[in-house]
Design a protein around this motif. Structure first.
Motif, PDB file in Angstrom:
ATOM      1  N   VAL A   1      60.569  66.903  40.690  1.00  0.00           N
ATOM      2  CA  VAL A   1      59.494  66.542  39.763  1.00  0.00           C
ATOM      3  C   VAL A   1      58.623  65.442  40.370  1.00  0.00           C
ATOM      4  O   VAL A   1      57.387  65.514  40.333  1.00  0.00           O
ATOM      5  N   LEU A   2      59.254  64.404  40.925  1.00  0.00           N
ATOM      6  CA  LEU A   2      58.498  63.311  41.531  1.00  0.00           C
ATOM      7  C   LEU A   2      57.627  63.808  42.689  1.00  0.00           C
ATOM      8  O   LEU A   2      56.450  63.429  42.812  1.00  0.00           O
ATOM      9  N   LEU A   3      58.193  64.664  43.516  1.00  0.00           N
ATOM     10  CA  LEU A   3      57.447  65.176  44.661  1.00  0.00           C
ATOM     11  C   LEU A   3      56.337  66.122  44.216  1.00  0.00           C
ATOM     12  O   LEU A   3      55.257  66.149  44.807  1.00  0.00           O
ATOM     13  N   PHE A   4      56.593  66.884  43.154  1.00  0.00           N
ATOM     14  CA  PHE A   4      55.562  67.763  42.600  1.00  0.00           C
ATOM     15  C   PHE A   4      54.393  66.930  42.064  1.00  0.00           C
ATOM     16  O   PHE A   4      53.225  67.288  42.234  1.00  0.00           O
ATOM     17  N   ILE A   5      54.689  65.805  41.438  1.00  0.00           N
ATOM     18  CA  ILE A   5      53.637  64.912  40.948  1.00  0.00           C
ATOM     19  C   ILE A   5      52.805  64.385  42.115  1.00  0.00           C
ATOM     20  O   ILE A   5      51.567  64.315  42.039  1.00  0.00           O
ATOM     21  N   SER A   6      53.468  64.022  43.209  1.00  0.00           N
ATOM     22  CA  SER A   6      52.728  63.510  44.365  1.00  0.00           C
ATOM     23  C   SER A   6      51.802  64.580  44.935  1.00  0.00           C
ATOM     24  O   SER A   6      50.648  64.291  45.291  1.00  0.00           O
ATOM     25  N   VAL A   7      52.289  65.825  45.020  1.00  0.00           N
ATOM     26  CA  VAL A   7      51.452  66.923  45.510  1.00  0.00           C
ATOM     27  C   VAL A   7      50.268  67.148  44.576  1.00  0.00           C
ATOM     28  O   VAL A   7      49.124  67.337  45.012  1.00  0.00           O
ATOM     29  N   GLY A   8      50.525  67.123  43.264  1.00  0.00           N
ATOM     30  CA  GLY A   8      49.453  67.319  42.296  1.00  0.00           C
ATOM     31  C   GLY A   8      48.380  66.251  42.408  1.00  0.00           C
ATOM     32  O   GLY A   8      47.183  66.548  42.376  1.00  0.00           O
ATOM     33  N   LEU A   9      48.784  64.986  42.547  1.00  0.00           N
ATOM     34  CA  LEU A   9      47.818  63.902  42.676  1.00  0.00           C
ATOM     35  C   LEU A   9      46.954  64.065  43.925  1.00  0.00           C
ATOM     36  O   LEU A   9      45.717  63.932  43.877  1.00  0.00           O
ATOM     37  N   MET A  10      47.590  64.358  45.048  1.00  0.00           N
ATOM     38  CA  MET A  10      46.845  64.458  46.297  1.00  0.00           C
ATOM     39  C   MET A  10      45.926  65.673  46.314  1.00  0.00           C
ATOM     40  O   MET A  10      44.766  65.587  46.745  1.00  0.00           O
ATOM     41  N   THR A  11      46.410  66.808  45.829  1.00  0.00           N
ATOM     42  CA  THR A  11      45.584  68.015  45.823  1.00  0.00           C
ATOM     43  C   THR A  11      44.413  67.870  44.868  1.00  0.00           C
ATOM     44  O   THR A  11      43.278  68.239  45.186  1.00  0.00           O
ATOM     45  N   ALA A  12      44.670  67.320  43.689  1.00  0.00           N
ATOM     46  CA  ALA A  12      43.598  67.117  42.715  1.00  0.00           C
ATOM     47  C   ALA A  12      42.534  66.181  43.279  1.00  0.00           C
ATOM     48  O   ALA A  12      41.326  66.427  43.145  1.00  0.00           O
ATOM     49  N   ALA A  13      42.968  65.093  43.911  1.00  0.00           N
ATOM     50  CA  ALA A  13      42.012  64.142  44.483  1.00  0.00           C
ATOM     51  C   ALA A  13      41.195  64.790  45.587  1.00  0.00           C
ATOM     52  O   ALA A  13      39.976  64.607  45.666  1.00  0.00           O
ATOM     53  N   SER A  14      41.852  65.576  46.450  1.00  0.00           N
ATOM     54  CA  SER A  14      41.148  66.210  47.560  1.00  0.00           C
ATOM     55  C   SER A  14      40.070  67.171  47.070  1.00  0.00           C
ATOM     56  O   SER A  14      38.917  67.104  47.502  1.00  0.00           O
ATOM     57  N   VAL A  15      40.436  68.057  46.154  1.00  0.00           N
ATOM     58  CA  VAL A  15      39.475  69.053  45.678  1.00  0.00           C
ATOM     59  C   VAL A  15      38.340  68.380  44.919  1.00  0.00           C
ATOM     60  O   VAL A  15      37.178  68.783  45.032  1.00  0.00           O
TER      61      VAL A  15
END
Length: 320
Positions: free
Chosen positions: A224-238
Motif C-alpha cells: 500500500v505504501l509503495l502503491f501510494i508513492s507510485v501514484g504520487l509520482m505518476t500523478a505529478a509527472s502527468v
C-alpha cells in the motif's frame, strides 16, 4: 556498483548542462547578455526542471512498480493513472476551464490521476490487502475505458483546443514555467522518499510475500505504501507535462544492468536516468526542426522502442 551509481550521477549532471546551453540557439555560458540570460533563466531552466521532475518520477515509479507487480514489463502507466489524468486534462482544455488560472490543467490532470489511482486501489483490494494481479487487471481495464472516452470526446469536439490537448497528451513541455516546479518537487520527491524509505521491503517483496513476512515486513502494508508513492509520482509527472512513454518501462532495466537489483540504489539511479533521458529527448524535440517543436513523448518513443527490442534479445535482462 557504487562507482557505476556515481557515473550515472555524472551523466545526469552533464546532460543537464548540455540541455541548458544547447538548443535551436546555442548559448555561450562565458558570454551572457540580457537576452541570453532571459532565455536561460525564464525559458530553458524551468523547462529543464520540469523535464527532470517528470523523468525522475517516471523512472523511480517504474522501478517500484516492477517490484510490486513482480512484472518486468510494468510501467507507471499500466495502472491506468495516466489515462485518467489525460481524460481529465483533455476535458479541462477542450472545456476552456480557467478556474485555477495557469494551474487549471495541471490541477485537473492531478485530480484525475489521484481519482483513478483510488479506483484502481479499491478494485485491487482483496482480503485485507492489495493484490498485484488485481491491480494489474484493474489498471489495464480502466486504461482502455478512459482512452476510449478520451477519443470519443476529441472525436465529437470541434474546439480548437483539440490540438493543444493532443500536444499535451504526447508530452509537450513548451508551456513549462517556474510556477509548476514547487508542487512538482513536493510530490515527486515525496514519492521518491517513500520509495527509498521502503526500499528494503521492496527487495523482500520481489522474492515473495512469505519471504518478506519472514524478514519482519507486512507485505500488504508495504505494498500500500509503495502503491501510494507510485501514484504520487505518476500523478505529478502527468500533470506537469502530459504523457511520456517508455521512460518508466525502460530506465529501470538500464539502471539494473549497471548497478544490480538492490532497490536502495536502483530507485535513485532510475530516477536520475529518467531525468537525464527526458532532458535529452526534450533537447532533441526543440532542436531537430526549428522553429517547430515536437512533443518530447514522441522522441522518447522513437529512442525507447528500438532499445527496448534490443533489451528483449539479451538473456535474462528482463528479470526484476
Amino acid at each position: 556498483m557504487k562507482n557505476n551509481f556515481f557515473l550515472i550521477v555524472l551523466i545526469f549532471l552533464a546532460v543537464l548542462a548540455i540541455s541548458l546551453f544547447l538548443g535551436p540557439t546555442p548559448i555561450n555560458p562565458l558570454a551572457l547578455d540580457g537576452t541570453t540570460r532571459e532565455i536561460l533563466v525564464n525559458i530553458r531552466a524551468p523547462r529543464i526542471a520540469v523535464a527532470v521532475l517528470m523523468g525522475m518520477a517516471l523512472g523511480a515509479s517504474g522501478a517500484v512498480l516492477q517490484g510490486i507487480l513482480r512484472n518486468p514489463l510494468a510501467d507507471p502507466y499500466i495502472l491506468g493513472i495516466s489515462s485518467g489524468a489525460s481524460l481529465a486534462a483533455a476535458i479541462g482544455i477542450i472545456g476552456g476551464v480557467t478556474i485555477f488560472g495557469t494551474f487549471s490543467i495541471p490541477v485537473f490532470a492531478f485530480a484525475g490521476a489521484v481519482l483513478t489511482g483510488g479506483i484502481v486501489g479499491v478494485m485491487g483490494w482483496k482480503r485485507g490487502g492489495l493484490w498485484p494481479e488485481r491491480l494489474l487487471l484493474a489498471g489495464v481495464g480502466l486504461s482502455f475505458l478512459f482512452s476510449a472516452l478520451l477519443m470519443l470526446i476529441m472525436s465529437v469536439s470541434r474546439d480548437e483546443g483539440i490540438r493543444r490537448a493532443m500536444l499535451w497528451i504526447f508530452g509537450d513541455l513548451s508551456m513549462s514555467d517556474w510556477e509548476r516546479v514547487p508542487y512538482g518537487v513536493l510530490f515527486v520527491f515525496g514519492g521518491v522518499a517513500i520509495s527509498l524509505w521502503r526500499a528494503k521491503a521492496l527487495n523482500a517483496l520481489i522474492l515473495g510475500d512469505e519471504f518478506a513476512h519472514s524478514l519482519g515486513f507486512a507485505p500488504q502494508t508495504e505494498r500500500v505504501l509503495l502503491f501510494i508513492s507510485v501514484g504520487l509520482m505518476t500523478a505529478a509527472s502527468v500533470s506537469l507535462g502530459g504523457m511520456i512513454g517508455f521512460i518508466g518501462l525502460l530506465m529501470p532495466h538500464i539502471a539494473r544492468f549497471f548497478i544490480g537489483s538492490d532497490n536502495r540504489l536502483l530507485v535513485p539511479a532510475s530516477a536520475l536516468g529518467g531525468g537525464a533521458l527526458l532532458c535529452a529527448a526534450d533537447l532533441i524535440a526543440r532542436s531537430v526542426l526549428p522553429p517547430m517543436e515536437l512533443p518530447a513523448g514522441i522522441i522518447t518513443a522513437i529512442i525507447g522502442s528500438p532499445y527496448f527490442l534490443y533489451l528483449l534479445r539479451r538473456k535474462n535482462v528482463l528479470s526484476v
